[in-house]
Motif scaffolding. Structure first.
Motif, PDB file in Angstrom:
ATOM      1  N   ALA A   1     -19.255   7.975   3.847  1.00  9.85           N
ATOM      2  CA  ALA A   1     -20.495   9.019   4.427  1.00  9.85           C
ATOM      3  C   ALA A   1     -20.107  10.334   3.968  1.00  9.85           C
ATOM      4  O   ALA A   1     -18.862  10.527   3.920  1.00  9.85           O
ATOM      5  N   THR A   2     -21.243  11.133   3.742  1.00 12.68           N
ATOM      6  CA  THR A   2     -21.037  12.624   3.368  1.00 12.68           C
ATOM      7  C   THR A   2     -21.331  13.329   4.720  1.00 12.68           C
ATOM      8  O   THR A   2     -22.342  12.930   5.320  1.00 12.68           O
ATOM      9  N   VAL A   3     -20.414  14.065   5.314  1.00 16.33           N
ATOM     10  CA  VAL A   3     -20.565  14.709   6.694  1.00 16.33           C
ATOM     11  C   VAL A   3     -20.792  16.011   6.254  1.00 16.33           C
ATOM     12  O   VAL A   3     -19.968  16.888   5.824  1.00 16.33           O
TER      13      VAL A   3
ATOM     14  N   GLY B   1     -12.727  17.015   6.094  1.00 19.16           N
ATOM     15  CA  GLY B   1     -12.616  18.179   4.945  1.00 19.16           C
ATOM     16  C   GLY B   1     -14.115  19.163   4.848  1.00 19.16           C
ATOM     17  O   GLY B   1     -14.356  19.955   4.237  1.00 19.16           O
ATOM     18  N   ALA B   2     -14.825  18.739   5.837  1.00 20.32           N
ATOM     19  CA  ALA B   2     -16.175  19.521   5.983  1.00 20.32           C
ATOM     20  C   ALA B   2     -15.851  20.934   6.470  1.00 20.32           C
ATOM     21  O   ALA B   2     -14.989  21.143   7.513  1.00 20.32           O
TER      22      ALA B   2
ATOM     23  N   ASP C   1     -10.711  11.909   2.916  1.00 15.90           N
ATOM     24  CA  ASP C   1     -10.156  12.383   1.515  1.00 15.90           C
ATOM     25  C   ASP C   1      -9.515  13.671   1.398  1.00 15.90           C
ATOM     26  O   ASP C   1      -8.745  14.092   0.693  1.00 15.90           O
ATOM     27  N   ALA C   2      -9.687  14.299   2.813  1.00 13.51           N
ATOM     28  CA  ALA C   2      -8.942  15.750   2.721  1.00 13.51           C
ATOM     29  C   ALA C   2      -7.886  15.861   3.475  1.00 13.51           C
ATOM     30  O   ALA C   2      -7.024  16.606   3.149  1.00 13.51           O
ATOM     31  N   SER C   3      -7.585  14.783   4.380  1.00 15.53           N
ATOM     32  CA  SER C   3      -6.602  15.068   5.259  1.00 15.53           C
ATOM     33  C   SER C   3      -6.355  13.927   5.960  1.00 15.53           C
ATOM     34  O   SER C   3      -6.966  12.917   6.077  1.00 15.53           O
ATOM     35  N   ARG C   4      -5.210  13.744   6.718  1.00 13.22           N
ATOM     36  CA  ARG C   4      -4.911  12.553   7.646  1.00 13.22           C
ATOM     37  C   ARG C   4      -5.077  12.843   9.230  1.00 13.22           C
ATOM     38  O   ARG C   4      -4.560  13.862   9.488  1.00 13.22           O
ATOM     39  N   ALA C   5      -5.442  12.215   9.863  1.00 15.73           N
ATOM     40  CA  ALA C   5      -5.226  12.144  11.535  1.00 15.73           C
ATOM     41  C   ALA C   5      -5.390  10.543  11.879  1.00 15.73           C
ATOM     42  O   ALA C   5      -6.079   9.715  11.522  1.00 15.73           O
TER      43      ALA C   5
ATOM     44  N   LEU D   1     -19.520  20.287   2.602  1.00 20.73           N
ATOM     45  CA  LEU D   1     -19.628  18.986   3.074  1.00 20.73           C
ATOM     46  C   LEU D   1     -18.431  18.298   3.153  1.00 20.73           C
ATOM     47  O   LEU D   1     -17.380  18.510   2.091  1.00 20.73           O
ATOM     48  N   GLY D   2     -18.064  17.137   4.060  1.00 25.77           N
ATOM     49  CA  GLY D   2     -16.888  16.346   4.005  1.00 25.77           C
ATOM     50  C   GLY D   2     -17.248  15.052   3.589  1.00 25.77           C
ATOM     51  O   GLY D   2     -18.257  14.592   3.604  1.00 25.77           O
ATOM     52  N   HIS D   3     -16.289  14.027   3.244  1.00 22.25           N
ATOM     53  CA  HIS D   3     -16.316  12.899   3.116  1.00 22.25           C
ATOM     54  C   HIS D   3     -15.458  12.018   3.957  1.00 22.25           C
ATOM     55  O   HIS D   3     -14.386  12.313   4.136  1.00 22.25           O
TER      56      HIS D   3
END
Length: 522
Positions: A233-235, A325-326, A363-367, A340-342
């Motif tokens: 999904a694109t967020v 990452g949005a 794909d931008a960070s971890r949680a 936008l984030g993914h």
């Protein structure tokens, strides 16, 4: 010699000298007694009922002290000690509060014997330094592997409403959560605590607790026609309303015909439809909106196959931004791909009567999120506190200096080291250092008492075994306890928790002992 003159209002009261010291000491001892019976794996719970009838059931020291309606300023200082302990290392709040009370009680005895408070303060400061030396000597040399970290988490949770078996299983989840967010840089492991979330949800046993890769948003889609699952999904995250724009100037429009009314309605629809078209054109699959979304906009978004969540909290919006990452947008104008984030998937799942949005992967960070389950609100609240503490102590063990034996073994070693070093101190300060050791001894004695064992006999056995073998702790077994090796029993605590409890309790006790004049405006 002229006596100083104090100018106070008629409503002010003043307490001086020994009366002021006695008042502060009594307040400190009372707060310590309020939480003493909660210490350890067999500690009892407290039921706290406020003026509105809300009930909190817990044995977490920080929670108990926060919920209590405390007016005495000295007692409030001890509450601040517990809060500081909670903020810095996440556990050991009851230990710190009890230790403050014991230090004040021992100081009271010394004052009765004409030892000046300043001498006691100097002795306590020296004893605290010696205590930290003892903690350094007790550090476990083993690598902090998953098993040792799980023991740290389990020791923290045992007795906090989890049950022994549940604590073991939950501890494994805590360690897995921490390991997911560990960064290895320059040969050192660092943990971003903010990337570990705890989300409580009633309706199942604690065994149903699970680890989610990503974050959970406690919201449902803005329209029933929206998809409940989106992959790859694109967020987009929006900080503004999706409604008809309002002008800055109050104005009235006169519509005199059906055609004019239809034109106005069509203009509104076109504006609202434009929001959905803009998002769709940008390739957005999921929208998190901080503000409200007009029902018509929600319908247009559903027609475009976009999932939208409205009135999302700022904290949730920040978490989603972090994991995807949005960027948080203030307007829909000129949306670019970088805004936008993914995310791997977003799924809306039903738990009881509520929907939860699971934002998994990114794909931008971890949680990661620990979805904590419990059968009732009181149970799940206590489990949530226990999980927060467990995460904090595992992070503290990794980031702040390793682990030491638990079950009172560290306190016995501290008391022995301090008491032995006191022999080399001249003057009355030696009495204060010995009193500090006696105060620390009260912690394992309380552990024994709370397990049903005889506190005096247990303390004697602890000292004897420590002198022979160098390590001795109170191992809870059923409704009683035995003296044994806590490392062999898998009972360990972060060294940072012990250091913080010693330092914060000593600072609070010495500050109170230096007060000899209390002026209160009523």
């Amino acid at each position: 010699m002229q006596q100083p003159m104090y100018v106070l209002s008629e409503d002010s009261t003043r307490t001086r000298g020994r009366a002021a010291q006695d008042s502060n000491v009594a307040a400190g001892k009372a707060v310590a007694e309020a939480v003493r019976t909660t210490l350890g794996p067999r500690g009892m719970d407290k039921m706290l009922v406020d003026s509105t009838g809300d009930v909190v059931i817990t044995n977490d020291g920080a929670t108990i002290l926060q919920e209590m309606d405390i007016d005495h300023p000295a007692a409030q200082m001890i509450v601040e000690v517990a809060e500081s302990q909670e903020d810095v290392v996440g556990d050991g709040t009851t230990t710190a509060a009890v230790l403050v009370g014991e230090l004040l009680a021992r100081a009271e005895d010394l004052i009765d014997d004409d030892v000046h408070p300043t001498v006691i303060v100097e002795g306590y400061a020296e004893a605290a330094r010696l205590a930290n030396e003892a903690i350094d000597e007790l550090l476990v040399d083993d690598d902090l592997d998953a098993d040792l970290l799980a023991a740290v988490a389990e020791s923290s949770m045992t007795g906090k409403g989890t049950g022994d078996v549940a604590a073991r299983d939950l501890a494994a989840l805590v360690v897995e959560a921490v390991e997911r967010v560990v960064d290895e840089a320059d040969g050192e492991a660092t943990v971003d605590r903010d990337r570990i979330h705890v989300h409580p949800r009633t309706g199942a046993a604690s065994s149903a607790t699970e680890l989610v890769e990503g974050v959970i948003v406690d919201e449902e889609p803005a329209h029933d026609g929206m998809p409940r699952s989106v992959d790859d999904a694109t967020v987009a995250i929006l900080d503004t309303k999706l409604e008809v724009r309002q002008g800055d100037v109050d104005a009235e429009y006169s519509i005199t015909s059906v055609e004019g009314l239809n034109a106005a309605i069509e203009a509104e629809d076109a504006e609202l439809r434009g929001y959905a078209e803009t998002l769709a054109a940008a390739g957005v699959d999921v929208l998190f909106c901080r503000k409200s979304i007009d029902d018509r906009v929600a319908g247009f978004l559903a027609d475009a196959g976009i999932v939208a969540f409205e009135s999302v909290s700022s904290a949730d919006a920040s978490d989603v931004a972090d994991v995807t990452g949005a960027k948080r947008l203030g307007t829909l104008d000129d949306i670019e791909a970088d805004d936008l984030g993914h995310v791997e998937s977003i799924d809306v799942e039903t738990y009881g009567d509520d929907d939860l949005a699971f934002v998994r992967g990114g794909d931008a960070s971890r949680a990661v999120t620990l979805l904590v389950r419990g059968s009732t609100d009181h149970v799940v609240d206590e489990l949530e506190r226990a999980m927060h503490d467990a995460v904090d102590v595992v992070v503290a063990a990794l980031d702040a200096g390793g682990v030491v034996p638990g079950a009172g073994a560290t306190e016995i070693a501290i008391a022995s080291h301090v008491r032995g070093a006191s022999a080399g101190v001249e003057g009355r300060k030696q009495l204060a250092i010995e009193a500090f050791a006696d105060a620390v001894d009260a912690l394992p004695r309380t552990l024994a008492e709370n397990t049903g064992a005889d506190p005096i006999d247990t303390l004697v056995d602890l000292r004897s075994r420590h002198d022979r073998e160098g390590i001795a702790g109170v191992i809870a077994e059923g409704r009683s306890a035995r003296v044994g090796d806590p490392l062999a029993a898998g009972i360990v605590d972060p060294a940072a928790v012990k250091r913080e409890a010693i330092d914060s309790a000593t600072e609070a006790a010495t500050m109170l002992l230096r007060i000899d004049d209390v002026i209160a405006a009523e």
